[in-house]
Design a protein around this motif. Sequence first.
Motif, short mmCIF file in Angstrom:
data_model
loop_
_atom_site.label_atom_id
_atom_site.label_comp_id
_atom_site.label_asym_id
_atom_site.label_seq_id
_atom_site.Cartn_x
_atom_site.Cartn_y
_atom_site.Cartn_z
N SER A 205 0.56 -0.84 0.23
CA SER A 205 0.38 0.49 0.06
C SER A 205 0.80 1.19 -0.18
CB SER A 205 -1.28 -0.28 0.99
OG SER A 205 -0.36 0.04 2.28
N ASP A 206 1.81 0.81 0.80
CA ASP A 206 2.55 2.39 1.03
C ASP A 206 4.18 2.66 0.17
OD1 ASP A 206 3.80 -0.08 2.59
OD2 ASP A 206 4.07 1.94 4.09
N HIS A 207 4.29 1.37 -0.54
CA HIS A 207 5.69 0.92 -2.00
C HIS A 207 5.71 -0.15 -2.45
CE1 HIS A 207 7.15 -1.26 1.97
NE2 HIS A 207 7.70 -2.51 1.15
N THR A 208 6.27 -0.08 -3.30
CA THR A 208 7.01 -1.36 -4.37
C THR A 208 8.71 -1.88 -3.78
OG1 THR A 208 5.76 0.19 -6.13
CG2 THR A 208 6.96 -2.49 -6.41
N ASP A 209 8.30 -3.19 -3.69
CA ASP A 209 9.75 -3.58 -3.07
C ASP A 209 10.21 -4.20 -4.05
OD1 ASP A 209 11.66 -4.62 -2.01
OD2 ASP A 209 11.22 -6.29 -0.60
N VAL A 210 11.56 -4.05 -5.11
CA VAL A 210 12.38 -4.44 -6.11
C VAL A 210 13.53 -4.93 -5.57
CG1 VAL A 210 13.07 -4.18 -8.22
CG2 VAL A 210 10.86 -2.80 -7.44
N GLN A 211 13.63 -6.25 -5.93
CA GLN A 211 14.31 -7.49 -5.32
C GLN A 211 15.20 -7.95 -6.45
OE1 GLN A 211 15.54 -8.54 -1.52
NE2 GLN A 211 13.61 -7.34 -0.62
N GLU A 212 16.95 -8.50 -6.52
CA GLU A 212 16.81 -9.26 -7.67
C GLU A 212 16.92 -10.85 -6.86
OE1 GLU A 212 21.44 -9.57 -10.23
OE2 GLU A 212 20.15 -8.35 -10.35
N VAL A 213 16.79 -11.66 -7.11
CA VAL A 213 16.87 -12.61 -6.23
C VAL A 213 17.47 -14.05 -7.20
CG1 VAL A 213 14.85 -12.60 -5.54
CG2 VAL A 213 14.93 -13.64 -7.37
N HIS A 214 18.10 -15.06 -6.51
CA HIS A 214 19.50 -16.37 -7.68
C HIS A 214 18.53 -17.50 -6.74
CE1 HIS A 214 21.47 -12.81 -8.95
NE2 HIS A 214 21.24 -12.14 -7.72
N VAL A 215 19.44 -18.43 -7.31
CA VAL A 215 19.24 -19.90 -6.97
C VAL A 215 19.24 -20.49 -5.46
CG1 VAL A 215 19.96 -22.11 -7.43
CG2 VAL A 215 20.15 -20.77 -9.27
N GLY A 216 18.34 -19.90 -4.83
CA GLY A 216 17.99 -20.46 -3.71
C GLY A 216 17.18 -19.97 -2.52
N ASP A 217 17.06 -18.51 -3.31
CA ASP A 217 16.42 -17.30 -2.48
C ASP A 217 14.45 -17.90 -3.09
OD1 ASP A 217 18.61 -15.91 -1.95
OD2 ASP A 217 18.47 -14.56 -3.79
N SER A 218 13.98 -16.92 -2.10
CA SER A 218 12.59 -17.48 -2.35
C SER A 218 11.73 -16.05 -1.30
CB SER A 218 12.08 -18.79 -1.14
OG SER A 218 12.39 -18.45 0.26
N ILE A 219 10.66 -16.44 -2.33
CA ILE A 219 9.67 -15.05 -1.81
C ILE A 219 8.21 -15.65 -1.24
CG2 ILE A 219 8.96 -12.54 -3.41
CD1 ILE A 219 10.87 -14.27 -5.67
N TYR A 220 7.39 -14.60 -0.71
CA TYR A 220 6.71 -14.54 0.24
C TYR A 220 5.23 -14.43 -1.06
CZ TYR A 220 2.19 -14.86 2.85
OH TYR A 220 0.77 -14.61 3.11
N PHE A 221 4.16 -13.85 -1.76
CA PHE A 221 3.35 -12.78 -2.05
C PHE A 221 1.81 -13.67 -1.24
CE2 PHE A 221 6.02 -14.09 -5.05
CZ PHE A 221 6.60 -13.45 -6.14
N PRO A 222 2.08 -12.26 -0.45
CA PRO A 222 -0.29 -12.16 0.48
C PRO A 222 -1.30 -12.29 -1.02
CG PRO A 222 1.71 -10.40 0.99
CD PRO A 222 2.46 -11.18 -0.24
N SER A 223 -2.13 -12.79 -0.35
CA SER A 223 -2.84 -12.29 -1.62
C SER A 223 -3.37 -11.40 -1.43
CB SER A 223 -4.63 -13.00 -0.43
OG SER A 223 -5.28 -12.96 -1.06
N ASN A 224 -3.81 -11.12 -3.20
CA ASN A 224 -4.25 -10.02 -3.27
C ASN A 224 -3.16 -8.65 -4.03
OD1 ASN A 224 -6.89 -11.48 -4.53
ND2 ASN A 224 -7.67 -11.12 -2.67
N HIS A 225 -2.03 -8.93 -4.08
CA HIS A 225 -0.68 -8.06 -3.47
C HIS A 225 -0.57 -8.10 -5.18
CE1 HIS A 225 -0.96 -7.43 0.94
NE2 HIS A 225 -0.10 -6.41 0.42
N GLU A 226 -0.35 -6.93 -6.30
CA GLU A 226 0.47 -6.84 -7.07
C GLU A 226 1.92 -7.27 -7.25
OE1 GLU A 226 -0.99 -4.34 -10.24
OE2 GLU A 226 -1.61 -3.57 -8.29
#
Length: 115
Positions: free
Chosen positions: A70-91
Amino acid sequence: MFFKDSEIKLGRVDDNTLRKVVAHGDGLMDTLVIFERGLKPDATIPFHKHVHVQTTYVLKGSFKFAIKYSDHTDVQEVHVGDSIYFPSNHEHGCIPLEDDSRLLDSFTPIREDFL
């Protein structure tokens, strides 16, 4: 339930992306996503959202990922072994930075639109 790789179809999502549903049941789904070509780091990230909670694990290559809050966009580069969590209804979205980059995406509930 068993899911044999040789019996699972790989489908085309777009001109650069292939996907196969590798396992699903009782509200959980895993998909393999293959990006044939890497893109330049300054390429536009395509955003989408869905009601499903999603986790992503980088199997091969590297990616530039973005999640809108709601207040920012988080942008990151990820590589092999990294993981990400996406909450419901977040672009969110990503671009592959290397050829033949691969992700393992998990969803709950199941993405009926992928079956």
